[in-house]
Enzyme design. Structure first.
Site, PDB file in Angstrom:
ATOM      1  N   ASP A   1      38.005  32.549 -94.507  1.00 59.85           N
ATOM      2  CA  ASP A   1      38.495  31.557 -95.455  1.00 59.85           C
ATOM      3  C   ASP A   1      37.474  31.393 -96.583  1.00 59.85           C
ATOM      4  O   ASP A   1      36.462  30.743 -96.363  1.00 59.85           O
ATOM      5  CB  ASP A   1      38.804  30.229 -94.774  1.00 59.85           C
ATOM      6  CG  ASP A   1      37.744  29.775 -93.762  1.00 59.85           C
ATOM      7  OD1 ASP A   1      36.935  30.607 -93.272  1.00 59.85           O
ATOM      8  OD2 ASP A   1      37.732  28.578 -93.443  1.00 59.85           O
TER       9      ASP A   1
ATOM     10  N   GLU B   1      23.794  32.089 -94.127  1.00 61.75           N
ATOM     11  CA  GLU B   1      25.126  32.378 -93.591  1.00 61.75           C
ATOM     12  C   GLU B   1      25.662  33.723 -94.053  1.00 61.75           C
ATOM     13  O   GLU B   1      26.327  34.437 -93.309  1.00 61.75           O
ATOM     14  CB  GLU B   1      26.071  31.253 -94.034  1.00 61.75           C
ATOM     15  CG  GLU B   1      27.486  31.395 -93.559  1.00 61.75           C
ATOM     16  CD  GLU B   1      28.399  30.353 -94.180  1.00 61.75           C
ATOM     17  OE1 GLU B   1      29.452  30.079 -93.589  1.00 61.75           O
ATOM     18  OE2 GLU B   1      28.067  29.813 -95.257  1.00 61.75           O
TER      19      GLU B   1
END
Length: 526
Positions: free
Chosen positions: A289, A473
């Protein structure tokens, strides 16, 4: 026999759900917005019964001088980040830094409140804004825990996911009440195989009932599909009789943790809001996403149509789940059940190779079942049939060639080949996809390319750590002087799956250890 695999949702004890319990208060706080990050209010802990807070809001909001932010700060406890007091020791190598992070990212079972679903055992969170467990993240985190000798913590995390299966009927996206309507890529079977490496094959018997229940969740409604009703939740019947899976979410509403963003996307799209929300939430279940792989025009989020798509990675994961269920049945001396699941896996592999392989391009794509054709959007999801040894050797060779020609960048593999300002597109590279790609290539003896990817990824991670003191991340694999970006929030520090894959790759390629364990130079701003 089939009846035992029908999905039956488990009752979930009453749990605070901010988006429903707070009604217009939740909507108003998110749309003003009171906080820059929509996830903040979804994670706040009410200091009184939500009904009392809502009533107070209704009584006070029309009064002169009413301040919504002051009201929120009076009635809610803001989410804390236990790792916020952690200071990086810049003298440590990146591998030493990661091992120092494990206890910082570990949460105890009694830590709950607000929308957080309590878990019975300790677990590792990704870090940054993500202060809860995440489903598919956790498998890649476990890879590093295994290297670090944290066997008990791996066991605890598997037991937590098992608890969620038995109490909610599936593994939610994360242990938050607002995640209960969806899952994430089904890596539970891979976690069990990882645990067997530490504890032996009896693990498969111990957790068989939980995996059966998870399979039933993903296959819910499959027995009732027909040409007149070819779809139900996550299952789709194709004209040739094949049954494949898609991502889904039962709630056609804005995500509580991205409320204002979803409302704005729906408004910009000119489409029915409920339709847009469903596609957005299904993409959130995918873990990607957001990405151009879900966009009808391959560029813009407001053309998202996730539930029209049968993803190649999801169906590869379910192939592996079916083989694992067959192996469990064999261990339980249930040969008929084992044959049933091997037949299901064989049928799924045939359907994936038939519908998702593009012969002219030499690549695996997602399949748009509404259009009856592959999406022809190249992404690293193509490596999943190789990871699970579903692909033929010539197919694997073609995928490897495409990875080398188009996806391989200075810092590793790009997620896709297009720049959309979405985080699951170029120029970003992600640890889980590096791992899946490297292992996929090794399965088909493309060792040199696998080693090149690992070397570039480890070098990039080390250099970013040396210049920032962080494991992040995601990474910009195209321009090593720039940080990764895109998406709904800034790049996060921590970071669970990055740490896990980094340590696992070092154990797989010991020749890279000198890079990862060199003494950091003086930190410079990156």
């Amino acid at each position: 026999m089939l009846l035992s695999y029908i999905f039956t949702p488990s009752p979930v004890q009453a749990q605070y759900r901010p988006e429903t319990d707070l009604q217009e208060l939740f909507r108003d706080v998110q749309l003003l917005p009171v906080f820059p990050d929509s996830k903040t209010f979804a994670d706040c802990v009410p200091l009184q019964e939500p009904a009392h807070i809502l009533q107070a809001y209704r009584e006070q909001r029309a009064q002169p001088g009413f301040d919504l932010k002051e009201f929120v700060l009076e009635h809610f406890l803001l989410p804390t980040q236990p790792s916020s007091n952690f200071t990086t020791d810049t003298s440590l190598s990146v591998t030493a830094h990661i091992r120092q992070l494990w206890p910082v990212l570990t949460r105890m079972p009694d830590e709950s409140g607000g929308s957080l679903l309590p878990l019975p055992h300790a677990y590792v969170v990704p870090g940054g804004r993500f202060q809860e467990i995440y489903y598919w993240d956790s498998f890649f985190t476990m890879l590093g825990l295994q290297v670090s000798g944290e066997k008990a913590l791996i066991q605890h995390m598997v037991d937590n996911f098992t608890h969620l299966i038995h109490t909610t009927g599936h593994i939610p996206n994360g242990n938050r009440s607002y995640y209960l309507s969806r899952s994430q890529p089904p890596f539970y079977a891979l976690m069990l195989h990882l645990l067997t490496q530490e504890m032996g094959r009896d693990v498969l018997v111990k957790y068989a009932s939980a995996l059966r229940k998870e399979y039933a969740f993903w296959m819910d409604g499959a027995e009732q599909l027909s040409p007149a009703t070819p779809t139900h939740r996550r299952v789709v019947l194709l004209p040739d009789g094949s049954i494949l899976n898609r991502y889904w979410d039962d709630q056609p509403a804005p995500r509580p943790e991205a409320y204002k963003e979803d409302v704005h996307i729906a408004q910009e799209s000119g489409r029915q809001p409920e339709e847009v929300y469903r596609h957005i939430r299904a993409a959130a279940e995918s873990g990607w996403d957001f990405s151009s792989r879900w966009f009808a025009d391959k560029q813009n989020l407001n053309t998202i149509h996730t539930t029209d798509i049968l993803p190649v990675d999801l169906n590869s994961l379910l192939f592996h789940m079916e083989l694992t269920l067959a192996e469990m049945a064999e261990l339980e001396r249930s040969p008929a059940e084992a044959r049933l699941f091997r037949q299901k896996a064989k049928a799924r592999r045939k359907a994936v190779l038939q519908h998702m392989w593009h012969e002219a391009d030499g690549f695996f794509y997602d399949y748009d079942f509404v259009q009856g054709a592959t999406t022809n959007i190249p992404t690293l999801a193509s490596v999943y049939p190789l990871y699970f040894c579903m692909a033929k050797r010539r197919q694997a060779a073609a995928v490897a060639e495409r990875l080398q020609q188009d996806f391989l960048k200075a810092g590793g593999l790009a997620t896709t080949l297009v720049h959309t300002n979405q985080q699951w597109d170029a120029p970003n590279g992600w640890a889980p996809l590096q791992w899946m790609s490297i292992q996929a290539l090794r399965n088909y003896k493309h060792e040199e390319l696998a080693r090149t990817i690992a070397t570039r990824w480890i070098t990039l991670g080390t250099e970013v750590h040396e210049s920032t003191g962080k494991m992040v991340e995601k990474y910009n694999v195209e321009n090593l002087e720039l940080e990764a970006g895109g998406g709904e929030y800034p790049n996060q520090d921590g970071f669970g799956w990055t740490n896990g894959v980094f340590l696992k790759l070092i154990s797989l390629y010991p020749e890279l250890r000198p890079i990862a364990e060199r003494q950091p130079a003086l930190l410079q701003s990156r």
